[in-house]
Design an enzyme around this catalytic site. Structure first.
Site, mmCIF file in Angstrom:
data_model
loop_
_atom_site.group_PDB
_atom_site.id
_atom_site.type_symbol
_atom_site.label_atom_id
_atom_site.label_comp_id
_atom_site.label_asym_id
_atom_site.label_seq_id
_atom_site.Cartn_x
_atom_site.Cartn_y
_atom_site.Cartn_z
ATOM 1 N N SER A 192 3.439 -15.426 -9.758
ATOM 2 C CA SER A 192 2.684 -14.331 -9.921
ATOM 3 C C SER A 192 3.146 -13.023 -9.440
ATOM 4 O O SER A 192 2.495 -12.311 -9.157
ATOM 5 C CB SER A 192 1.045 -14.517 -9.594
ATOM 6 N N TRP A 202 5.496 -8.491 -4.047
ATOM 7 C CA TRP A 202 4.396 -7.984 -3.191
ATOM 8 C C TRP A 202 4.815 -7.391 -1.797
ATOM 9 O O TRP A 202 4.194 -6.375 -1.397
ATOM 10 C CB TRP A 202 3.096 -9.054 -3.081
ATOM 11 N N ARG A 213 25.127 -4.773 0.530
ATOM 12 C CA ARG A 213 24.360 -5.642 1.661
ATOM 13 C C ARG A 213 25.421 -6.573 2.118
ATOM 14 O O ARG A 213 25.160 -7.018 3.383
ATOM 15 C CB ARG A 213 23.109 -6.287 1.004
#
Length: 566
Positions: free
Chosen positions: A18, A51, A285
């Site tokens: 999700s 998120w 990175r």
């Protein structure tokens, strides 16, 4: 475990995950006319790495007339170090801008200036092309998409773990076997779409969500999909190392590209001139992570095995747009990073490797699709900052559309019984989507789906697996260290078997996934005898053109005793 014990549902397309890729895939499939069910291990949306993201999406949107998809592609190729899948990368740069506009149409708010999208610099990019979600994080993006998913009538099943891709008699994906709050659940579907990427939690320190345990990769492997490039694990260089309450919170990669940001060692020295004198803190990175690792390992680190980030000369408003989540986290523990130095250190952030798929997310298994971090091919040996969320958007849209089309053509087919035990094998190939490489080697077995008694805690074994990955697949690696880790890994097998027999189905699946996936990461790290991007071997420090190839893994049936190998 018999399928007859499971409750049953039906969908045209079932999506696992999700995050941004999963939600956009589900929305696109629904708009294409499919009935869609989405399952997630934890709370819908909040249990995804999206998120937690800093909210940057790199794309050429037409705002900068001097930027172009070709320049974006050149940046990707340079950073990927020869291992990018060219069709994936070309599709990505062409459709990144339209994907941003698609998100805007869904109601996602991006930071704007002078009436159009604001563009921010990001490490490794030749032009400022990072678009930032309003509010300095991806929470607003995710909540907007969750609202759209609810309005679209997508069935959302949280706290539900996908444990097996069900297949029909012909070997095509035909649904999912899951375990949720009410026990076993079988979802019959015309297409299965995996968007459950993230494996950071198989390492000890990570900026990933607590449920990013790599089980999605294992789900794909068990189904017959090909995994590749697993040795390329990206460490984000600047996660908070102290205080403990915020340890592992990423500052956001875009912070290092902001004017005035400095990295200092414990002596107060600005040290990046030793590692990348041209780009300094705005380096990629992989370079930043190795630089910090080297400063600490050579005795120039802080008491918490970190370095300092000095933001005293940066613009507060600009930093709030690229690193809002970090600023909120550090403020909550009473630190003002604009007046105090903050301790940062690398931790595991992203997996460049994963499922081999085409530009529409099709895998080696008919009816099985994949999108987002779980896939390989775009990033090669190193991912550019801000390309991760854009990848999820571009290929979530494409895979959702393709999965809906496949389901409409194929319809529902009755699932066969879950597959029996399989054997993972490896090969080396120019393109892992075509299994035509060097001969395979048998590596590790995969157990059939099942559930134990639920009477044991697998946490101690997981801790040992994490320690092995630090030893053999950390920021810097050696062949000898990998061999030691592999020997210790093999010695764990009897205890793993015993723990699986006494673990519940979800806990056992997670442990099994960690055990198998960690073995494959170590195998790939030992096999690639060169240094390239995020994979750095101190005993093989140079890049070797002979390794312009991919290490792939695929699971096949276990042969009968004395029978031919698969």
């Amino acid at each position: 475990m018999e399928i007859s014990e499971a409750a049953r549902r039906r969908a045209d397309v079932v999506v696992v995950g999700s995050g941004l890729a999963g939600l956009l895939a589900a929305l696109t499939a629904r708009e294409s006319g499919a009935a869609v069910t989405l399952v997630a291990q934890g709370e819908i949306g909040k249990s995804a790495n999206s998120w937690l993201a800093s909210g940057g999406l790199a794309a050429v949107t037409g705002v900068d007339p001097e930027d172009s998809p070709e320049l974006h592609l050149a940046d990707i190729r340079r950073t990927a170090r020869g291992l990018v899948f060219d069709d994936i990368a070309r599709t990505f740069v062409a459709e990144a801008g339209p994907a941003i506009r698609r998100l805007e149409a869904l109601g996602v708010a991006f930071h704007r200036t002078d009436g159009d999208l604001a563009l921010f610099p990001a490490p490794g990019h030749s032009r400022a092309r990072s678009i930032r979600c309003e509010g300095g994080g991806a929470v607003g993006l995710m909540t907007t998409l969750l609202d759209r998913a609810g309005e679209a009538g997508i069935a959302l099943l949280g706290q539900t773990t996908a444990i097996e891709v069900l297949k029909d008699a012909g070997g095509a994906a035909a649904g999912l076997l899951c375990h949720g709050p009410d026990g076993w659940l079988e979802i019959e579907a015309g297409a299965v779409l995996l968007a459950c990427g993230g494996m950071g939690r198989i390492f000890p320190v990570t900026s990933n969500h607590a449920l990013a345990d790599g089980s999605g990769y294992y789900l794909a492997l068990k189904a017959g999909a090909v995994l590749t490039d697993l040795e390329f694990v990206q460490f984000t260089p600047t996660s908070l190392a102290w205080p403990p309450e915020v340890r592992g919170t990423s500052t956001g990669g875009g912070l290092m590209a902001q004017p005035g940001v400095k990295l200092l060692n414990a002596r107060g020295e600005r040290f990046m001139h030793r590692y990348d004198p041209e780009r300094m803190e705005a380096s990629t990175r992989d370079v930043l992570s190795r630089a910090i690792f080297r400063e600490v390992s050579e005795g120039r680190g802080t008491p918490h095995h970190a370095v300092w980030v000095d933001m005293s000369e940066t613009d507060r408003a600009a930093v709030a747009q690229v690193s809002g989540r970090f600023l909120r986290a550090i403020a909550a523990v009473g630190i003002d990073p604009f007046t105090e130095r903050v301790e940062v250190a690398p931790d595991v952030h992203f997996a460049m490797g994963g499922v081999a798929a085409d530009v529409d997310g099709r895998t080696a298994v008919p009816g099985l699709f994949a999108a987002g971090e779980i896939t390989a091919g775009l990033h090669g040996a190193t991912r550019l900052n801000s390309n991760g969320l854009t990848e999820a958007a571009v290929f979530g849209i494409r895979a959702g559309r393709a999965a809906a089309g496949h389901a409409a053509r194929s319809g529902h087919r009755p699932p066969a019984a879950p597959a029996a035990a399989r054997l993972v094998q490896s090969l080396i190939a120019p393109d892992p989507r075509k299994l035509n490489g060097q001969p395979r080697a048998d590596l590790i077995g995969i157990r059939a789906t099942g559930g134990g008694t639920g009477t044991t805690d697998p946490a101690p074994l997981k801790a040992e697996i994490r320690a092995l990955l630090v030893e053999g697949a950390g920021i810097e690696r050696t062949g000898a260290a990998v061999e030691r880790a592999l020997a210790r890994h093999a010695a764990l097998e009897p205890r793993i078997e015993a723990a699986l027999a006494a673990s519940g189905p979800v806990e056992g699946f997670s442990l099994d996934a960690m055990y198998v996936l960690s073995r494959l990461i170590l195998e790939a790290s030992g096999t690639r005898t060169e240094s390239r991007g995020a994979h750095f071997r101190t005993d093989c420090p140079e890049q070797d053109s002979g390794w312009d190839r991919h290490i792939a893994f695929v699971a096949g049936p276990v042969p009968a005793p004395g029978g031919p190998r698969p």
